[in-house]
Enzyme design. Structure first.
Site, PDB file in Angstrom:
ATOM      1  N   TYR A 119       0.864  -1.183   0.000  1.00  0.00           N
ATOM      2  CA  TYR A 119       0.000   0.000   0.000  1.00  0.00           C
ATOM      3  C   TYR A 119       0.895   1.225   0.000  1.00  0.00           C
ATOM      4  O   TYR A 119       1.884   1.292   0.717  1.00  0.00           O
ATOM      5  CB  TYR A 119      -0.887   0.003   1.252  1.00  0.00           C
ATOM      6  CG  TYR A 119      -1.763   1.230   1.372  1.00  0.00           C
ATOM      7  CD1 TYR A 119      -3.083   1.225   0.917  1.00  0.00           C
ATOM      8  CD2 TYR A 119      -1.265   2.417   1.933  1.00  0.00           C
ATOM      9  CE1 TYR A 119      -3.883   2.347   1.017  1.00  0.00           C
ATOM     10  CE2 TYR A 119      -2.062   3.552   2.026  1.00  0.00           C
ATOM     11  CZ  TYR A 119      -3.370   3.508   1.569  1.00  0.00           C
ATOM     12  OH  TYR A 119      -4.150   4.624   1.650  1.00  0.00           O
TER      13      TYR A 119
ATOM     14  N   GLU B   3      -3.536   7.519  -4.036  1.00  0.00           N
ATOM     15  CA  GLU B   3      -3.383   6.215  -3.390  1.00  0.00           C
ATOM     16  C   GLU B   3      -3.190   5.094  -4.396  1.00  0.00           C
ATOM     17  O   GLU B   3      -3.872   5.044  -5.419  1.00  0.00           O
ATOM     18  CB  GLU B   3      -4.638   5.939  -2.549  1.00  0.00           C
ATOM     19  CG  GLU B   3      -4.613   4.613  -1.808  1.00  0.00           C
ATOM     20  CD  GLU B   3      -5.979   4.282  -1.213  1.00  0.00           C
ATOM     21  OE1 GLU B   3      -6.166   4.521  -0.004  1.00  0.00           O
ATOM     22  OE2 GLU B   3      -6.851   3.793  -1.952  1.00  0.00           O
TER      23      GLU B   3
END
Ligand code: GDP
Ligand code: MN
Length: 368
Positions: free
Chosen positions: A99, A187
């Site tokens: 992530y 993101e």
């Protein structure tokens, strides 16, 4: 404003962040024609998270399978959003999911890097379950984010060697994109490790609405509805909700308390529009037109506290085009008497007390 995955990935590619080869399609019959290597992944382009769990991400091994699955996803609803487009990409052989994101931290007043070797899943869940698995680094806007910062983060994620260097490149590119595009959130989840390479398998980009004027080359905002855009053209602030009572007020504070009152008495606002201070008869007419255009509106609640806005101006607009749905009006303040006279002449009653008017609006919506 939130961008679709395919739009965010176009930007990623321009900034040198590796993404899969892909094509956007709107019709299932176009899917078998795309020039991609199989297997492919079909990805519903909707502005909601967790598409995978909701059936919006599907693997297909052959053109026939891809077409059949595309037929099922296109037009269906994913978490309440209708799917109008699919992004078809060459499936990646994922070894591990990480992530990586830059998010505006309003308290720290800077972009903050958030990274984890536990990617793919909901990052909030990782934060709850194992907060030690998340690396956070606030970025001093005066210093910027440099390769040595990125390498430090990579090390904390347990990376080494060539992967560490390539991760740092992706992180620096994402930071540059976040700054230059005024992102509130940039993101990559998952940032996937595939045969020794990094690949941004998903992309989420939320651009600060206040930066719209200097981000003109971004795609059109799909989150605002047609009516919201129309209101914006007239300089009226208008927001759509999903109830059945249309609401007009003057001033943000008054409008918010109006929404609360309606909810308190058991009603559900369909939308709300703030005509602002000093609203003219013309602005009020437009306001009426916009809120009533929304399908499913059963009642209208107009809550005006006249200050710079004059009650007679408001009344003139209402009297000249009486709303086609049952309406509850609260009218007090500047030129109140004149306003009431105009309304009475048109056979329209107005309350002084906002709560009484709110209760009435809720009853009207219920057919009372
Ligand atoms: P989201 O569910 O909306 O976050 O959509 P994602 O694009 O992140 O996809 C969800 C999950 O599907 C990912 O975390 C992956 O595990 C899986 N996935 C998506 N694309 C691929 C792919 O090309 N190859 C593989 N193996 N898995 C994929
Ligand atoms: Mn994702």
């Amino acid at each position: 404003m939130r961008l679709h995955e395919y739009q965010a990935k176009e930007l990623f590619a321009r900034y040198g962040i590796p993404v899969q080869r892909g094509v956007v399609v709107e019709r299932a019959e176009d899917v078998p024609r795309v020039d991609l290597r199989y297997p492919v992944v079909l990805k519903a382009q909707v502005l909601v998270g967790g598409r995978g769990k909701a059936g919006g991400i599907q693997l297909a091994h052959t053109p026939e399978e891809a077409r059949e699955k595309a037929t099922r996803i296109l037009g269906s609803q994913i978490r309440g959003e209708r799917v109008r487009r699919l992004l078809v990409v060459e499936a990646a052989a994922i070894e591990r999911e990480y992530y990586l994101a830059f998010v505006v931290d309003r308290t720290a007043r800077c972009l903050t890097l958030v990274a984890s070797a536990e990617g793919g899943v909901d990052i909030e869940e990782v934060a709850r379950r194992s907060p030690e698995r998340i690396v956070k680094l606030p970025v001093d806007p005066a210093l910027g984010f440099h390769p040595f910062h990125a390498r430090g983060v990579a090390r904390r994620l347990g990376l080494a060697g060539a992967l560490l260097g390539q991760f740092a490149e992706v992180a620096c590119a994402l930071y540059r994109l976040a700054c230059e595009r005024d992102a509130e959130l940039a993101e990559i989840n998952p940032l996937a490790l595939c045969q020794g390479r990094w690949l941004a398998v998903d992309a989420k980009l939320v651009v600060d609405d206040n930066a719209r004027p200097r981000q003109q080359d971004l795609p059109a905002d799909e989150e605002t509805t047609e009516l919201e855009r129309l209101a914006r053209e007239y300089d009226l602030s208008y927001v759509e909700l999903d109830g059945d009572i249309a609401i007009i007020g003057n001033g943000a504070g008054l409008v918010m308390s109006t929404l609360d009152m309606v909810a308190h008495f058991g009603g559900r606002p369909a939308n709300f529009l703030d005509v602002g201070g000093g609203a003219s008869t013309e602005a009020m007419r437009r306001a009426l037109d916009i809120v009533l255009r929304k399908p499913g509106v059963q009642a209208l609640f107009i809550n005006i506290f006249g200050g710079i806005t004059r009650c007679d101006d408001v009344a003139r607009a209402i009297a000249s085009s009486p709303p086609p749905v049952p309406t509850s009006i609260r009218l007090t303040g500047t030129n109140e008497e004149e306003g009431r006279r105009i309304l009475e002449a048109a056979g329209i009653f107005a309350f002084t007390d906002p709560e009484e008017a709110a209760r009435r609006a809720v009853a009207l919506a219920r057919g009372g």
